[in-house]
Design a protein around this motif. Sequence first.
Motif, mmCIF file in Angstrom:
data_model
loop_
_atom_site.group_PDB
_atom_site.id
_atom_site.type_symbol
_atom_site.label_atom_id
_atom_site.label_comp_id
_atom_site.label_asym_id
_atom_site.label_seq_id
_atom_site.Cartn_x
_atom_site.Cartn_y
_atom_site.Cartn_z
ATOM 1 N N TYR A 104 37.715 38.408 39.905
ATOM 2 C CA TYR A 104 39.022 37.466 39.700
ATOM 3 C C TYR A 104 39.874 37.891 40.754
ATOM 4 O O TYR A 104 41.242 37.726 41.016
ATOM 5 C CB TYR A 104 39.897 38.057 38.498
ATOM 6 C CG TYR A 104 38.970 37.490 37.270
ATOM 7 C CD1 TYR A 104 38.825 36.352 36.568
ATOM 8 C CD2 TYR A 104 38.003 38.532 36.582
ATOM 9 C CE1 TYR A 104 38.155 35.936 35.429
ATOM 10 C CE2 TYR A 104 37.420 38.028 35.454
ATOM 11 C CZ TYR A 104 37.361 36.908 34.892
ATOM 12 O OH TYR A 104 36.618 36.868 33.733
ATOM 13 N N ALA A 105 39.318 38.714 41.846
ATOM 14 C CA ALA A 105 40.224 39.206 42.775
ATOM 15 C C ALA A 105 41.090 38.053 43.894
ATOM 16 O O ALA A 105 42.095 38.293 44.277
ATOM 17 C CB ALA A 105 39.459 40.156 43.818
ATOM 18 N N GLY A 106 40.401 37.026 43.786
ATOM 19 C CA GLY A 106 40.927 35.921 44.604
ATOM 20 C C GLY A 106 41.818 34.984 43.762
ATOM 21 O O GLY A 106 42.262 34.056 44.548
ATOM 22 N N ALA A 107 42.305 35.281 42.698
ATOM 23 C CA ALA A 107 43.127 34.373 41.929
ATOM 24 C C ALA A 107 44.578 34.417 42.491
ATOM 25 O O ALA A 107 45.143 35.277 42.981
ATOM 26 C CB ALA A 107 43.119 34.775 40.378
ATOM 27 N N LYS A 108 45.245 33.231 42.295
ATOM 28 C CA LYS A 108 46.650 33.209 42.739
ATOM 29 C C LYS A 108 47.676 33.023 41.605
ATOM 30 O O LYS A 108 47.144 32.779 40.434
ATOM 31 C CB LYS A 108 46.719 31.919 43.310
ATOM 32 C CG LYS A 108 46.009 31.846 44.780
ATOM 33 C CD LYS A 108 46.170 30.510 45.798
ATOM 34 C CE LYS A 108 45.441 30.596 46.772
ATOM 35 N NZ LYS A 108 45.830 29.109 47.783
ATOM 36 N N PRO A 109 48.802 33.450 41.604
ATOM 37 C CA PRO A 109 49.675 33.479 40.383
ATOM 38 C C PRO A 109 50.185 32.216 39.743
ATOM 39 O O PRO A 109 51.313 31.595 40.228
ATOM 40 C CB PRO A 109 51.024 34.426 41.067
ATOM 41 C CG PRO A 109 50.960 34.093 42.385
ATOM 42 C CD PRO A 109 49.355 33.852 42.653
ATOM 43 N N GLU A 110 49.185 31.754 39.099
ATOM 44 C CA GLU A 110 49.365 30.340 38.375
ATOM 45 C C GLU A 110 50.090 30.619 36.926
ATOM 46 O O GLU A 110 49.632 31.416 36.356
ATOM 47 C CB GLU A 110 48.326 29.538 38.390
ATOM 48 C CG GLU A 110 47.718 29.169 39.682
ATOM 49 C CD GLU A 110 46.325 28.278 39.605
ATOM 50 O OE1 GLU A 110 45.903 28.123 38.282
ATOM 51 O OE2 GLU A 110 45.745 27.793 40.668
ATOM 52 N N ILE A 111 51.130 29.843 36.485
ATOM 53 C CA ILE A 111 51.638 30.209 35.315
ATOM 54 C C ILE A 111 50.938 29.246 34.309
ATOM 55 O O ILE A 111 50.549 27.950 34.589
ATOM 56 C CB ILE A 111 53.234 29.836 35.450
ATOM 57 C CG1 ILE A 111 53.763 30.644 36.261
ATOM 58 C CG2 ILE A 111 54.069 29.914 33.963
ATOM 59 C CD1 ILE A 111 55.255 30.101 36.537
ATOM 60 N N ALA B 295 34.010 50.701 35.489
ATOM 61 C CA ALA B 295 33.620 49.407 34.588
ATOM 62 C C ALA B 295 34.870 48.478 34.930
ATOM 63 O O ALA B 295 34.692 47.419 34.786
ATOM 64 C CB ALA B 295 33.232 49.982 33.394
ATOM 65 N N TYR B 296 36.124 48.982 34.739
ATOM 66 C CA TYR B 296 37.086 48.215 34.937
ATOM 67 C C TYR B 296 37.064 47.617 36.322
ATOM 68 O O TYR B 296 37.481 46.419 36.410
ATOM 69 C CB TYR B 296 38.432 49.269 34.777
ATOM 70 C CG TYR B 296 39.700 48.558 34.625
ATOM 71 C CD1 TYR B 296 40.300 47.696 33.661
ATOM 72 C CD2 TYR B 296 40.504 48.691 35.848
ATOM 73 C CE1 TYR B 296 41.180 46.937 34.050
ATOM 74 C CE2 TYR B 296 41.875 47.867 36.007
ATOM 75 C CZ TYR B 296 42.263 47.170 34.897
ATOM 76 O OH TYR B 296 43.687 46.683 35.051
ATOM 77 N N ALA B 297 37.052 48.350 37.187
ATOM 78 C CA ALA B 297 36.948 47.576 38.921
ATOM 79 C C ALA B 297 36.095 46.544 38.676
ATOM 80 O O ALA B 297 36.536 45.356 39.327
ATOM 81 C CB ALA B 297 36.878 48.586 39.810
ATOM 82 N N GLU B 298 34.886 46.726 38.087
ATOM 83 C CA GLU B 298 33.721 45.872 38.236
ATOM 84 C C GLU B 298 34.151 44.479 37.307
ATOM 85 O O GLU B 298 33.939 43.409 37.755
ATOM 86 C CB GLU B 298 32.328 46.301 37.504
ATOM 87 C CG GLU B 298 31.803 47.258 38.612
ATOM 88 C CD GLU B 298 30.716 48.045 38.048
ATOM 89 O OE1 GLU B 298 30.389 47.667 36.664
ATOM 90 O OE2 GLU B 298 30.160 49.124 38.676
ATOM 91 N N LEU C 207 41.480 37.241 34.054
ATOM 92 C CA LEU C 207 40.878 37.953 33.353
ATOM 93 C C LEU C 207 41.332 37.804 31.923
ATOM 94 O O LEU C 207 40.361 37.683 30.864
ATOM 95 C CB LEU C 207 40.791 39.505 33.703
ATOM 96 C CG LEU C 207 40.182 40.365 32.617
ATOM 97 C CD1 LEU C 207 38.727 40.139 32.614
ATOM 98 C CD2 LEU C 207 40.505 41.831 33.295
ATOM 99 N N LEU C 208 42.766 37.948 31.493
ATOM 100 C CA LEU C 208 43.140 37.801 30.178
ATOM 101 C C LEU C 208 42.616 36.325 29.644
ATOM 102 O O LEU C 208 42.280 36.199 28.412
ATOM 103 C CB LEU C 208 44.523 37.886 30.422
ATOM 104 C CG LEU C 208 45.215 39.062 29.974
ATOM 105 C CD1 LEU C 208 46.547 39.111 29.945
ATOM 106 C CD2 LEU C 208 44.802 39.660 28.643
#
Length: 556
Positions: free
Chosen positions: A145-152, A137-140, A49-50
């Motif tokens: 992005y819920a399926g994102a993996k921790p990529e650097i 609104a924040y949850a929506e 999201l960022l």
Amino acid sequence: MESTGNTAAATVAELVRARWGDHRTGLRFATGRLTHHQVAAGAAARAALLADLLPRRGEPHIGVLLDNTPEYPLWLSAAALAGAAVAGINPTRRGAELARDILHTDCAVLVTERAHLPLLDGLELPSVRILVTDTDAYAELLAPYAGAKPEIARTVTPRSRMLLYFTSGSTGAPKAAICSQGRLAAAGGSLVEHFGVRSTDTHYICMPMFHGNAVIADWAPALAAGAGVALRRRFSASQFLSDVREFRATYFTYVGRAVQYILATPARADDRENPLRVGFGTEAGAVDAARFEERFGVRLVEGYGSSEGGAAIRRAADTPPTAIGRAAPGDDLAVVDPRTCRECDPAEFASDGRLLNGSSAIGELVNRGRNPFEGYWRNEEAEAERLRGGWYWTGDLFYRDAEGHLYFAGRTDDRLRVDSENLAAAVIENILARYEGAAAVAVYAVPDPVAGDQVMAALAPPPSTPFDPLAFTEFLLSQRDLGTKMAPRFVRIVERMPVTATNKVARAALRAEAFRCADPVWWRAPGQASYHPLTGADVASLRAQYESQGRSELLP
């Protein structure tokens, strides 16, 4: 030492990514828990999201205006993955000062919660995107992005800014100290080794996470070791022990007067039945540390590290009880007179431990060697002041014995000059802390009508315990290490010690009010040994003395 962490990781982002796939409990809080894997997944979603929210041009900074909720460590972890820096925003700031903190640190995004929205009413925050975590609104916003993996992010290096944390001062606007991913990861790894932190440990975070202590000394070592974290929304002395038991906490950090407030709670026969192994912090004092260990069976380790990272002191097995320790490896620490830049004399002690040469032994602690200070955000003047003459000046008073052990004596603005003798507030406080009729004590200077200072103390008695001036006088007379200039001229009786948001005594406010305050004040008139209530007539007489000496402008 059992650990599944990566204490040698070069960045915080690597430590966050290492928790992916770890299904042990990683985060405990009042309403639930998350596994390490869930924390990493939540951080990955927020990092993604960022990446969409942060401007392509401009500083990758986000402000976090939250209590110690699960969102705080999630956003710290997200910022690490995204290569962003977190500015911890102090919720006790108000109005223009609060807006200044957010804008000064160039925050493009501000993460907050509904409880803090009233603080933002009427503030001019142009171009700042505000996210309110406990809303639909924040949850929506997060859902895609819920399926994102921790990529650097490719931009992440050990030198990437990770924290912009405000350091408090008695004057001027707070300065935002910079802490990189590399320094935070190294600090976490160092504390893991020093305290033997295990992956099965749980770190209890009850100090506010907008402050460096909670993040650097509590969250970072837990992350480095793969240990769990337990959160308390706000510090509560009355709930401390029940939290520790519920969360099975083994480690915690403290600052300021938190230990005194815990000790002021009613003692119980089962206080020692708790899982805590160690507490790590500053300014508890030897007397309260001994009381804490006796009552709870938990060792408190007093450490020292300047907020900006420019100097550190390590405690070893041979450290005297009232000392902090010796310089950390690689630091060239000295105690110097700031006027001459010459080293102060070694401390000399009487057989009862009393410091005999405070005037010549107490000075400012400096690091004359290389140090990890990474500067202040957009404040070159403050950086230059901190690095005068190529040395790092801590702003803290110390004295040093012949064996090299260092003893904390307070902040530089906590020095008092009484009858041409230099005194340090912390030294007097450590003596007054022995008084059974005091749950908390703070010592500070008030101006003398003629020259220099007089000693004033704020004293918070235990609950339902009135101040006994005769008992206090007898206590002072029995303290062999209380120098002739150290006994307080004024004693302010407070129901609860005023503290800052980080649980440090609000000395600036106490000094500003001096003896003209709403609380009861007792005093020793010149030539008298006993304390009497300070009356309106006494204040008028004192004011006349200040006016006759041309020093009335020094009174608040």
